[in-house]
Design a protein around this motif. Structure first.
Motif, PDB file in Angstrom:
ATOM      1  N   ASP A  21     -10.158  18.990   9.310  1.00 45.15           N
ATOM      2  CA  ASP A  21     -11.484  18.635   9.804  1.00 45.15           C
ATOM      3  C   ASP A  21     -12.064  17.471   9.001  1.00 45.15           C
ATOM      4  OD1 ASP A  21     -13.818  19.085  11.489  1.00 45.15           O
ATOM      5  OD2 ASP A  21     -14.770  19.907   9.683  1.00 45.15           O
ATOM      6  N   LEU A  22     -11.911  17.515   7.686  1.00 42.63           N
ATOM      7  CA  LEU A  22     -12.388  16.437   6.814  1.00 42.63           C
ATOM      8  C   LEU A  22     -11.745  15.102   7.177  1.00 42.63           C
ATOM      9  CD1 LEU A  22     -13.962  15.579   4.200  1.00 42.63           C
ATOM     10  CD2 LEU A  22     -11.833  16.048   2.977  1.00 42.63           C
ATOM     11  N   VAL A  23     -10.439  15.136   7.428  1.00 46.66           N
ATOM     12  CA  VAL A  23      -9.699  13.907   7.755  1.00 46.66           C
ATOM     13  C   VAL A  23      -9.967  13.464   9.192  1.00 46.66           C
ATOM     14  CG1 VAL A  23      -7.350  12.953   7.967  1.00 46.66           C
ATOM     15  CG2 VAL A  23      -7.941  14.379   6.021  1.00 46.66           C
ATOM     16  N   GLY A  24     -10.271  14.407  10.081  1.00 39.68           N
ATOM     17  CA  GLY A  24     -10.515  14.088  11.488  1.00 39.68           C
ATOM     18  C   GLY A  24      -9.285  14.214  12.362  1.00 39.68           C
ATOM     19  N   THR A  25      -8.342  15.031  11.944  1.00 48.22           N
ATOM     20  CA  THR A  25      -7.070  15.178  12.644  1.00 48.22           C
ATOM     21  C   THR A  25      -7.225  15.832  14.010  1.00 48.22           C
ATOM     22  OG1 THR A  25      -6.101  15.547  10.462  1.00 48.22           O
ATOM     23  CG2 THR A  25      -4.696  16.016  12.366  1.00 48.22           C
ATOM     24  N   GLU A  26      -6.496  15.301  14.984  1.00 54.32           N
ATOM     25  CA  GLU A  26      -6.416  15.886  16.329  1.00 54.32           C
ATOM     26  C   GLU A  26      -4.944  16.155  16.638  1.00 54.32           C
ATOM     27  OE1 GLU A  26      -8.321  13.304  19.286  1.00 54.32           O
ATOM     28  OE2 GLU A  26      -9.143  12.210  17.580  1.00 54.32           O
ATOM     29  N   ILE A  27      -4.670  17.204  17.403  1.00 52.64           N
ATOM     30  CA  ILE A  27      -3.305  17.448  17.878  1.00 52.64           C
ATOM     31  C   ILE A  27      -3.298  17.124  19.371  1.00 52.64           C
ATOM     32  CG2 ILE A  27      -3.677  19.942  18.214  1.00 52.64           C
ATOM     33  CD1 ILE A  27      -0.672  20.225  17.269  1.00 52.64           C
ATOM     34  N   THR A  28      -2.404  16.227  19.761  1.00 55.37           N
ATOM     35  CA  THR A  28      -2.397  15.763  21.154  1.00 55.37           C
ATOM     36  C   THR A  28      -1.184  16.232  21.940  1.00 55.37           C
ATOM     37  OG1 THR A  28      -1.351  13.677  20.515  1.00 55.37           O
ATOM     38  CG2 THR A  28      -3.768  13.720  20.595  1.00 55.37           C
ATOM     39  N   ALA A  29      -0.148  16.691  21.248  1.00 55.72           N
ATOM     40  CA  ALA A  29       1.044  17.205  21.926  1.00 55.72           C
ATOM     41  C   ALA A  29       1.624  18.322  21.074  1.00 55.72           C
ATOM     42  CB  ALA A  29       2.078  16.110  22.131  1.00 55.72           C
ATOM     43  N   PHE A  30       2.103  19.378  21.753  1.00 51.09           N
ATOM     44  CA  PHE A  30       2.638  20.534  21.044  1.00 51.09           C
ATOM     45  C   PHE A  30       3.520  21.324  21.997  1.00 51.09           C
ATOM     46  CE2 PHE A  30       2.527  24.966  19.770  1.00 51.09           C
ATOM     47  CZ  PHE A  30       2.760  24.896  18.416  1.00 51.09           C
ATOM     48  N   GLY A  31       4.788  21.452  21.678  1.00 50.61           N
ATOM     49  CA  GLY A  31       5.683  22.258  22.493  1.00 50.61           C
ATOM     50  C   GLY A  31       7.098  21.738  22.480  1.00 50.61           C
ATOM     51  N   ASP A  32       8.033  22.613  22.851  1.00 52.23           N
ATOM     52  CA  ASP A  32       9.444  22.247  22.964  1.00 52.23           C
ATOM     53  C   ASP A  32       9.984  21.570  21.711  1.00 52.23           C
ATOM     54  OD1 ASP A  32       9.599  23.306  25.550  1.00 52.23           O
ATOM     55  OD2 ASP A  32       8.870  21.427  26.417  1.00 52.23           O
ATOM     56  N   GLY A  33       9.610  22.091  20.540  1.00 50.09           N
ATOM     57  CA  GLY A  33      10.153  21.566  19.293  1.00 50.09           C
ATOM     58  C   GLY A  33       9.502  20.292  18.794  1.00 50.09           C
ATOM     59  N   ALA A  34       8.350  19.923  19.321  1.00 46.09           N
ATOM     60  CA  ALA A  34       7.714  18.674  18.907  1.00 46.09           C
ATOM     61  C   ALA A  34       6.198  18.824  18.829  1.00 46.09           C
ATOM     62  CB  ALA A  34       8.077  17.550  19.867  1.00 46.09           C
ATOM     63  N   ALA A  35       5.593  17.981  18.009  1.00 51.21           N
ATOM     64  CA  ALA A  35       4.135  17.940  17.891  1.00 51.21           C
ATOM     65  C   ALA A  35       3.708  16.523  17.532  1.00 51.21           C
ATOM     66  CB  ALA A  35       3.651  18.914  16.825  1.00 51.21           C
ATOM     67  N   THR A  36       2.517  16.134  18.011  1.00 46.16           N
ATOM     68  CA  THR A  36       1.947  14.827  17.694  1.00 46.16           C
ATOM     69  C   THR A  36       0.526  15.019  17.177  1.00 46.16           C
ATOM     70  OG1 THR A  36       3.257  13.725  19.396  1.00 46.16           O
ATOM     71  CG2 THR A  36       1.315  12.546  18.581  1.00 46.16           C
ATOM     72  N   LEU A  37       0.259  14.423  16.021  1.00 49.36           N
ATOM     73  CA  LEU A  37      -1.077  14.439  15.432  1.00 49.36           C
ATOM     74  C   LEU A  37      -1.634  13.019  15.407  1.00 49.36           C
ATOM     75  CD1 LEU A  37      -0.504  16.717  12.306  1.00 49.36           C
ATOM     76  CD2 LEU A  37      -1.371  17.384  14.546  1.00 49.36           C
ATOM     77  N   ALA A  97       1.311  10.622  14.116  1.00 54.30           N
ATOM     78  CA  ALA A  97       2.453  11.282  13.474  1.00 54.30           C
ATOM     79  C   ALA A  97       3.176  12.110  14.522  1.00 54.30           C
ATOM     80  CB  ALA A  97       1.983  12.169  12.328  1.00 54.30           C
ATOM     81  N   GLU A  98       4.420  11.747  14.814  1.00 57.23           N
ATOM     82  CA  GLU A  98       5.240  12.444  15.807  1.00 57.23           C
ATOM     83  C   GLU A  98       6.378  13.152  15.093  1.00 57.23           C
ATOM     84  OE1 GLU A  98       6.624   9.394  18.436  1.00 57.23           O
ATOM     85  OE2 GLU A  98       4.730   9.336  19.532  1.00 57.23           O
ATOM     86  N   ALA A  99       6.431  14.469  15.248  1.00 57.83           N
ATOM     87  CA  ALA A  99       7.475  15.249  14.582  1.00 57.83           C
ATOM     88  C   ALA A  99       8.271  16.038  15.605  1.00 57.83           C
ATOM     89  CB  ALA A  99       6.859  16.194  13.561  1.00 57.83           C
ATOM     90  N   ILE A 115       5.632   8.176  11.420  1.00 55.93           N
ATOM     91  CA  ILE A 115       4.195   7.915  11.386  1.00 55.93           C
ATOM     92  C   ILE A 115       3.959   6.440  11.700  1.00 55.93           C
ATOM     93  CG2 ILE A 115       2.075   7.996  10.027  1.00 55.93           C
ATOM     94  CD1 ILE A 115       3.485  10.124   8.283  1.00 55.93           C
ATOM     95  N   TYR A 116       3.131   6.221  12.722  1.00 52.90           N
ATOM     96  CA  TYR A 116       2.821   4.875  13.189  1.00 52.90           C
ATOM     97  C   TYR A 116       1.363   4.542  12.896  1.00 52.90           C
ATOM     98  CZ  TYR A 116       7.087   5.473  15.930  1.00 52.90           C
ATOM     99  OH  TYR A 116       8.385   5.688  16.325  1.00 52.90           O
TER     100      TYR A 116
END
Length: 147
Positions: A21-37, A97-99, A115-116
């Motif tokens: 919350d302090l940093v302002g992180t959002e999660i935009t994709a989550f599933g099938d072994g992957a996540a994007t912040l 950040a795409e993992a 991380i882009y």
């Protein structure tokens, strides 16, 4: 791979993290072994030369790796360890950040992260890569709050 949580559940987990919350992180994709912040960039997240602080890049990698692992292991996970390589200084309007999980067992997962640094006026710049291990916690962490 099966998704152990939904995007909405992942957003609730992220919202429960005071540091996110302090940093302002959002999660935009989550599933099938992957996540994007996504992390919107502001002056407070930079170092003395105006680039994104390495600690912010490391946080982005750590959290993205663990969220990707959470798609296969569930929410009750902790980072086992990770390495990060800084390729270029990060600057722009946001970090992405795409993992993705590269392998997993019932109790742990290994993931890779890119991380882009992004701005509307140029192509995204790959500024860091990371690899890490996430493991299931020994006890149920989902209902605890040590603070």
């Amino acid at each position: 791979m099966t998704t152990a949580m939904s995007l909405d559940s992942a957003r609730k987990v992220l919202a429960a993290q005071p540091f996110a919350d302090l940093v302002g992180t959002e999660i935009t994709a989550f599933g099938d072994g992957a996540a994007t912040l996504i992390i919107p960039l502001r002056r407070e997240l930079t170092q003395q030369f105006g680039y994104v602080h390495g600690g912010v890049l490391a946080y982005a990698a750590d959290n993205a790796l663990t969220f990707a692992a959470g798609t296969v292991l569930g929410a009750n996970v902790l980072t086992g360890g990770f390495t990060i390589t800084y390729l270029r200084p990060g600057a722009g309007t946001r970090l992405r950040a795409e993992a993705s999980v590269t392998g997993s067992t019932r109790r742990q997962a290994v993931a890779h992260c890119r991380i882009y640094a992004e701005s509307a006026d140029r192509e995204p710049i790959l500024c860091a890569v990371a690899q890490g291990t996430t493991r299931l916690a020994e006890s149920d962490l989902t209902n605890s709050n040590p603070a």
